[in-house]
Design a protein around this motif. Structure first.
Motif, short mmCIF file in Angstrom:
data_model
loop_
_atom_site.label_atom_id
_atom_site.label_comp_id
_atom_site.label_asym_id
_atom_site.label_seq_id
_atom_site.Cartn_x
_atom_site.Cartn_y
_atom_site.Cartn_z
N LEU A 59 0.82 -1.22 0.00
CA LEU A 59 0.00 0.00 0.00
C LEU A 59 0.85 1.26 0.00
O LEU A 59 0.39 2.33 0.40
N ALA A 60 2.11 1.16 -0.46
CA ALA A 60 2.92 2.36 -0.69
C ALA A 60 2.44 3.00 -1.99
O ALA A 60 2.19 2.31 -2.97
N PHE A 61 2.32 4.34 -1.99
CA PHE A 61 1.61 5.01 -3.07
C PHE A 61 2.38 5.09 -4.38
O PHE A 61 1.80 4.98 -5.45
N VAL A 62 3.67 5.32 -4.34
CA VAL A 62 4.44 5.43 -5.57
C VAL A 62 5.68 4.56 -5.45
O VAL A 62 6.17 4.32 -4.34
N PRO A 63 6.23 4.09 -6.57
CA PRO A 63 7.40 3.20 -6.50
C PRO A 63 8.56 3.79 -5.70
O PRO A 63 9.27 3.06 -5.00
N ALA A 64 8.76 5.10 -5.79
CA ALA A 64 9.87 5.71 -5.06
C ALA A 64 9.70 5.58 -3.55
O ALA A 64 10.67 5.69 -2.79
N ASP A 65 8.46 5.36 -3.10
CA ASP A 65 8.19 5.26 -1.68
C ASP A 65 8.15 3.82 -1.19
O ASP A 65 7.78 3.56 -0.04
N GLN A 66 8.49 2.86 -2.04
CA GLN A 66 8.41 1.47 -1.62
C GLN A 66 9.29 1.22 -0.40
O GLN A 66 10.43 1.67 -0.33
N ALA A 67 8.74 0.52 0.55
CA ALA A 67 9.50 0.19 1.75
C ALA A 67 10.57 -0.84 1.41
O ALA A 67 10.33 -1.79 0.68
N VAL A 68 11.77 -0.62 1.94
CA VAL A 68 12.87 -1.57 1.77
C VAL A 68 12.98 -2.40 3.03
O VAL A 68 13.19 -1.87 4.13
N SER A 69 12.83 -3.70 2.89
CA SER A 69 12.86 -4.58 4.06
C SER A 69 14.27 -4.67 4.64
O SER A 69 15.26 -4.74 3.89
N PRO A 70 14.38 -4.69 5.97
CA PRO A 70 15.71 -4.94 6.57
C PRO A 70 16.27 -6.30 6.20
O PRO A 70 17.47 -6.54 6.34
N ALA A 71 15.42 -7.20 5.69
CA ALA A 71 15.91 -8.50 5.25
C ALA A 71 16.86 -8.38 4.06
O ALA A 71 17.65 -9.29 3.79
N HIS A 72 16.80 -7.25 3.35
CA HIS A 72 17.75 -7.03 2.25
C HIS A 72 19.16 -6.78 2.80
O HIS A 72 20.16 -7.08 2.14
#
Length: 416
Positions: free
Chosen positions: A197-210
């Motif tokens: 439910l992030a509105f735009v691709p630039a706002d995508q949450a980055v998981s700490p699992a990365h």
């Protein structure tokens, strides 16, 4: 009692009493069930056996694919299914053990669950505009202080994107968090139920699992993106066999297995066929349009809030209006709005804030309609703000906030 569930119960009581309530206090997503999702649930209704504690092979395979498509390669053996992400989070705290670091503001149940499990929660503030992730520098300091005092912090809970603020921590902040967790040997429990439910691709949450895959647990579910909170299903991605074994052991004693028909529907949904992708995209557009308009209403009234980047939540701070409002804290402010104006919101104290702070949480997810026909129309509308029931709710909130500030100003002058 969970603050959100208590608010739901109070709303229902007042509604049945005939009161007109503008309800902005709940996390319930007021949207209809995707028809194909319902069909899969019905088709599996004859499945009445317990099944594996960790979940069916189908749902674990689908969850593994869901995470793999998001850059987190996952083996189905690493997945555990539970009756909602909330009980999964509780069981995970028990599985890790020790004290739990939680962000401030924090979702209403993290600290409560730690307490129920006999664990201590350690609050650490987030950076401005980056809710859900404790400030890494403050995290390091808090953990060291707790250990020096005889405490035993072993995990840190994060929410990406965040409830209650509707914001997303920056990738560099998440990377710093991962580095501190590795340095201090902390397990990260990453609640990512809002990630779609992030509105735009630039706002995508980055998981700490990365950044710290060896110590990050990821959870998600169907409740928010597909609006099926009552179906109760969540999945967890475990980084080690030892954690998975402990979690399954706890689950076997608490819930035995997740409802088999719901697992069948979840396996279909987590595979993300085109109709599911379209539904989630439509819901995301609806949330964005309405929550940003409501955020404008609060900003125009004089409250401060960070730009909403995801979900249907916003977290206005009325501190700039303190003198005009003349209230002691968020509890008094929300009581005033509820009892005098019929607008239900949650105080910041529900999210771990100081009682004197004037931060409150609003949720727009119950504004989409009273009937399935209205909610379906909202989901399909090019501009949902033009729908009469949504525009009326926004207008009512505007009127209330305008009247609130004017009325408070009059009272202040009278006292002077």
């Amino acid at each position: 009692m969970s603050a959100t569930l208590a608010a739901d119960a109070e709303f229902e009581r007042r509604r049945l009493a005939g009161e007109q309530i503008l309800f902005l206090a709940t996390g319930e997503i007021g949207l209809p069930v995707l028809p194909e999702l319902r069909e899969h649930l019905v088709a599996a209704s004859g499945r009445n056996a317990y099944g594996p504690v960790a979940g069916s092979a189908d749902v674990r395979l689908a969850a593994a694919g869901y995470w793999s498509r998001r850059g987190l390669p996952t083996d189905p053996a690493d997945v555990v299914c539970g009756p909602g992400s909330k009980p999964l989070l509780f069981a995970l705290m028990l599985a890790v053990g020790g004290d739990v670091v939680v962000p401030v503001p924090t979702w209403v149940s993290y600290a409560a669950q730690a307490s129920l499990g006999g664990l201590r929660s350690i609050p650490v503030r987030t950076r401005p505009g980056e809710g859900g992730v404790p400030d890494p520098a403050e995290l390091r300091s808090a953990v060291r202080q707790a250990r020096a005092a005889g405490g035993d912090p072993r995990s840190v809970v994060v929410t990406l994107p965040d409830n209650p603020t509707g914001t997303i921590a920056k990738p560099e902040t998440v990377r710093e968090l991962a580095e501190v967790a590795r340095e201090l040997d902390l397990v990260i429990i990453s609640d990512e139920i809002y990630c779609d439910l992030a509105f735009v691709p630039a706002d995508q949450a980055v998981s700490p699992a990365h950044y710290a895959p060896e110590r990050t647990i990821v959870t998600t579910g169907l409740t928010k993106s597909l609006a099926v909170g009552g179906w109760r299903l969540g999945v967890a991605r475990l980084p080690t066999e030892a954690l998975r074994t402990r979690l399954i052991g706890i689950a076997s004693q608490i819930w035995s297995s997740t409802a088999a028909p719901v697992q069948a529907a979840a396996a279909y949904a987590l595979a993300e066929p085109p109709e599911v992708v379209r539904y989630v995209a439509a819901a995301r557009r609806l949330h964005e349009r309405v929550v940003r308009r409501v955020a404008d209403v609060f900003s125009t009234a004089g409250a401060e809030l960070a730009p909403v980047q995801a979900t249907c939540y916003l977290y206005p701070d009325f501190e700039p209006l303190r003198e005009r409002l003349d209230v002691a804290g968020s509890n008094e402010l929300t009581d005033l709005l509820s009892n005098r104006y019929g607008v239900a919101l949650l105080p910041g104290t529900a999210f771990g804030e100081d009682p004197r702070a004037l931060r409150i949480r609003a949720a727009t997810s119950r504004l989409y309609g009273e009937t399935d026909a209205e909610r379906t129309a909202a989901l399909a509308a090019p501009d949902p703000l033009t729908l009469p029931w949504i525009s009326a709710a926004v207008d009512r909130l505007t009127e209330v906030l305008t009247e609130l500030t004017k009325e408070s100003n009059v009272h202040r002058h009278l006292r002077s």
